[in-house]
Scaffold this motif. Structure first.
Motif, PDB file in Angstrom:
ATOM      1  N   LEU A   1       0.268  12.038 -16.026  1.00  0.00           N
ATOM      2  CA  LEU A   1      -0.980  12.411 -16.696  1.00  0.00           C
ATOM      3  C   LEU A   1      -1.300  13.887 -16.522  1.00  0.00           C
ATOM      4  CD1 LEU A   1      -3.304   9.395 -15.723  1.00  0.00           C
ATOM      5  CD2 LEU A   1      -2.091   9.770 -17.880  1.00  0.00           C
ATOM      6  N   ASP A   2      -0.429  14.607 -15.792  1.00  0.00           N
ATOM      7  CA  ASP A   2      -0.644  16.025 -15.494  1.00  0.00           C
ATOM      8  C   ASP A   2      -1.931  16.240 -14.708  1.00  0.00           C
ATOM      9  OD1 ASP A   2       0.208  18.647 -15.471  1.00  0.00           O
ATOM     10  OD2 ASP A   2      -0.887  19.176 -17.288  1.00  0.00           O
ATOM     11  N   GLN A   3      -2.243  15.273 -13.815  1.00  0.00           N
ATOM     12  CA  GLN A   3      -3.431  15.367 -12.959  1.00  0.00           C
ATOM     13  C   GLN A   3      -3.071  14.969 -11.522  1.00  0.00           C
ATOM     14  OE1 GLN A   3      -5.947  12.655 -15.325  1.00  0.00           O
ATOM     15  NE2 GLN A   3      -7.285  14.403 -15.751  1.00  0.00           N
ATOM     16  N   PRO A   4      -2.104  15.623 -10.903  1.00  0.00           N
ATOM     17  CA  PRO A   4      -1.658  15.207  -9.566  1.00  0.00           C
ATOM     18  C   PRO A   4      -2.750  15.327  -8.502  1.00  0.00           C
ATOM     19  CG  PRO A   4      -0.737  17.344 -10.152  1.00  0.00           C
ATOM     20  CD  PRO A   4      -1.360  16.798 -11.398  1.00  0.00           C
ATOM     21  N   GLY A   5      -3.722  16.210  -8.729  1.00  0.00           N
ATOM     22  CA  GLY A   5      -4.783  16.377  -7.737  1.00  0.00           C
ATOM     23  C   GLY A   5      -5.660  15.153  -7.565  1.00  0.00           C
ATOM     24  N   LEU A   6      -5.640  14.246  -8.556  1.00  0.00           N
ATOM     25  CA  LEU A   6      -6.482  13.052  -8.463  1.00  0.00           C
ATOM     26  C   LEU A   6      -6.014  12.098  -7.370  1.00  0.00           C
ATOM     27  CD1 LEU A   6      -7.169  12.182 -12.220  1.00  0.00           C
ATOM     28  CD2 LEU A   6      -8.659  13.350 -10.588  1.00  0.00           C
ATOM     29  N   LEU A   7      -4.758  12.226  -6.927  1.00  0.00           N
ATOM     30  CA  LEU A   7      -4.267  11.338  -5.873  1.00  0.00           C
ATOM     31  C   LEU A   7      -5.108  11.470  -4.611  1.00  0.00           C
ATOM     32  CD1 LEU A   7      -2.141   9.325  -4.854  1.00  0.00           C
ATOM     33  CD2 LEU A   7      -0.769  11.286  -4.135  1.00  0.00           C
ATOM     34  N   GLY A   8      -5.491  12.685  -4.279  1.00  0.00           N
ATOM     35  CA  GLY A   8      -6.327  12.881  -3.096  1.00  0.00           C
ATOM     36  C   GLY A   8      -7.654  12.153  -3.204  1.00  0.00           C
TER      37      GLY A   8
ATOM     38  N   LEU B   1       0.833  -1.211   0.000  1.00  0.00           N
ATOM     39  CA  LEU B   1       0.000   0.000   0.000  1.00  0.00           C
ATOM     40  C   LEU B   1       0.867   1.260   0.000  1.00  0.00           C
ATOM     41  CD1 LEU B   1      -2.940  -0.865   2.421  1.00  0.00           C
ATOM     42  CD2 LEU B   1      -2.903  -0.877  -0.067  1.00  0.00           C
ATOM     43  N   SER B   2       1.935   1.253   0.781  1.00  0.00           N
ATOM     44  CA  SER B   2       2.821   2.417   0.817  1.00  0.00           C
ATOM     45  C   SER B   2       3.461   2.657  -0.546  1.00  0.00           C
ATOM     46  CB  SER B   2       3.912   2.224   1.875  1.00  0.00           C
ATOM     47  OG  SER B   2       3.345   2.108   3.156  1.00  0.00           O
ATOM     48  N   ALA B   3       3.847   1.577  -1.201  1.00  0.00           N
ATOM     49  CA  ALA B   3       4.449   1.706  -2.523  1.00  0.00           C
ATOM     50  C   ALA B   3       3.465   2.307  -3.516  1.00  0.00           C
ATOM     51  CB  ALA B   3       4.927   0.335  -3.010  1.00  0.00           C
ATOM     52  N   LEU B   4       2.227   1.806  -3.496  1.00  0.00           N
ATOM     53  CA  LEU B   4       1.232   2.297  -4.452  1.00  0.00           C
ATOM     54  C   LEU B   4       0.812   3.732  -4.137  1.00  0.00           C
ATOM     55  CD1 LEU B   4      -1.028  -0.888  -4.824  1.00  0.00           C
ATOM     56  CD2 LEU B   4       0.661  -0.019  -6.455  1.00  0.00           C
ATOM     57  N   GLN B   5       0.484   3.989  -2.856  1.00  0.00           N
ATOM     58  CA  GLN B   5      -0.011   5.314  -2.480  1.00  0.00           C
ATOM     59  C   GLN B   5       1.101   6.356  -2.448  1.00  0.00           C
ATOM     60  OE1 GLN B   5      -2.236   5.207   1.213  1.00  0.00           O
ATOM     61  NE2 GLN B   5      -3.199   3.274   0.683  1.00  0.00           N
TER      62      GLN B   5
END
Length: 405
Positions: free
Chosen positions: A247-254, A232-236
């Motif tokens: 993808l130039d969409q870093p806000g989607l991580l939240g 999970l730490s690796a993925l998140q």
């Protein structure tokens, strides 16, 4: 639900909420105060090792004093460490060293506090007239609620107030957790008088012998949780941030993290309501199967909508597995060693996050993002197969553990 479990869960929510707010607000305040990105990283790194050591060695203390008292003291340590920062800021001004110092002090309350509250769970069940499955399931949902609300609250507070005010609010949250725990009857945290080694070091070694050599069940659960935490730490912590950045969409991580938390909220609620029904083996297999499906969906790195679906499934599975394994450990860890064993497990899991991120960084650097994501999914799928087929985890029905140390 009776007063005792309600007070315990309210204290849990306040404590976790304070940690969630601090986790977002503190790095921002460090940046505002020092102007150093490296400084924010140094504060996080400097607190990691003390947090692990605190969890590792304070378990003996939690097994020797009233556990209600231990929970109160750890929340007061967290509150005091945060409150000291605005005081120092007013007196002499904040520099990086102060953030590191009080970050280390606060970290000594985090993992021990988690351990103290977990060690209290069987007593809450006994005194509160609630099933273990319901208490553990609601606790999982509360943890998810703190993850959902905390970052948003931190962002809102940072927009409305200056850093010192936000620190005071965060400290008050931890203080409120201690005060709510204080409303529990003192007898809830009392320890039964039992024979055992006299010295703290001997007690710690006794707990380690049971965890690593005396119980195949506890060792298997510890290893499963360790692998899951690393994956999970690796993925998140790295794979998904890199994916959305490309993808130039870093806000989607939240939104992905919110999807996991929402799934955990739902899964914890389901386990709280119906977790005591049906064979535990069915819950066990369902939890692992759903987790493999969720991680595999994320690891394909599909369109954002499918990543959210995978994250939600992962959250549901994590709540089901954490709930069931939590119940099993409460049944099978001898009460007089509960603090030592849970403290050691929590310390190990605290160290898993940086290991997962570093492993992901190496894998992405040398194998590429897609291969790294697939590799972590395969690792978890293999761990799930081993867990489901393991002899140590074959019998899951209630069976108090023998102390074969």
């Amino acid at each position: 639900m009776k007063r005792i479990p309600v007070a315990f869960l309210a204290s849990e929510l306040l404590s976790l909420l304070g940690n969630a707010i601090a986790g977002v607000a503190l790095p921002l305040i460090v940046l505002q105060s020092t102007g150093s990105v490296l400084g924010a990283g140094l504060v996080a790194a400097a607190t990691a090792v003390p947090a692990m050591l605190g969890g590792l060695f304070t378990g003996v203390l939690i097994d020797r004093i009233n556990r209600r008292t231990a929970s109160i003291v750890t929340d007061l340590i967290s509150a005091g460490a945060v409150a000291a920062l605005p005081v120092v800021d007013r007196l002499v001004g904040l520099e990086l060293g102060w953030f590191i110092l009080f970050g280390i002090v606060g970290s000594l309350g985090d993992v021990p506090g988690m351990t103290a509250r977990e060690a209290l769970l069987p007593a809450i069940v006994r005194h509160g007239g609630i099933t273990t499955e319901r208490l553990v399931g609601v606790r999982e949902s509360i943890g998810a609620l703190a993850i959902l609300v905390g970052p948003a609250a931190a962002g809102g507070l940072m927009a409305l107030f200056d850093g010192s005010a936000v620190l005071w609010i965060t400290a008050v949250t931890s203080l409120a957790a201690a005060l709510v725990t204080l409303t529990l009857p003192r007898g809830v945290g009392d320890l039964a008088a039992e024979s055992g080694p006299a010295t703290g070091w001997a007690q710690l070694r006794e707990g380690w012998r049971l965890l690593f050599r005396g119980s195949r069940f506890l060792l298997a659960v510890t290893l499963i949780n360790l692998v899951l935490a690393i994956v999970l730490s690796a993925l998140q912590g790295l794979v998904l941030p890199v994916h959305f950045t490309l993808l130039d969409q870093p806000g989607l991580l939240g939104l992905v993290l919110s999807s996991i938390a929402l799934g955990t909220l739902v899964g914890g609620g389901v386990y709280a309501v119906v977790g005591s029904r049906g064979p535990r083996r069915a819950w066990f297999v369902a939890g692992f199967g759903t987790s493999v499906l969720g991680i595999a969906t994320i690891a394909v790195l599909p369109a954002a909508g499918f990543v959210f679906v995978g994250a939600f499934l992962l959250g549901v599975a994590a709540a089901l597995l954490s709930g069931l394994l939590g119940v099993l450990m409460l049944e099978r860890i001898p009460d007089r060693m509960r603090g030592r064993i849970l403290g050691t497990q929590n310390a190990i899991l605290t160290g898993a996050a940086p290991v997962g991120i570093v492993a992901a960084a190496v894998a992405v650097e040398y194998a590429g993002l897609a291969v790294a994501a697939a590799a972590f999914a395969v690792v978890w799928a293999l761990a799930a197969v081993v867990a489901v087929t393991s002899r140590a985890l074959r019998s899951l029905e209630a069976a108090p553990m023998k102390e074969s140390v």
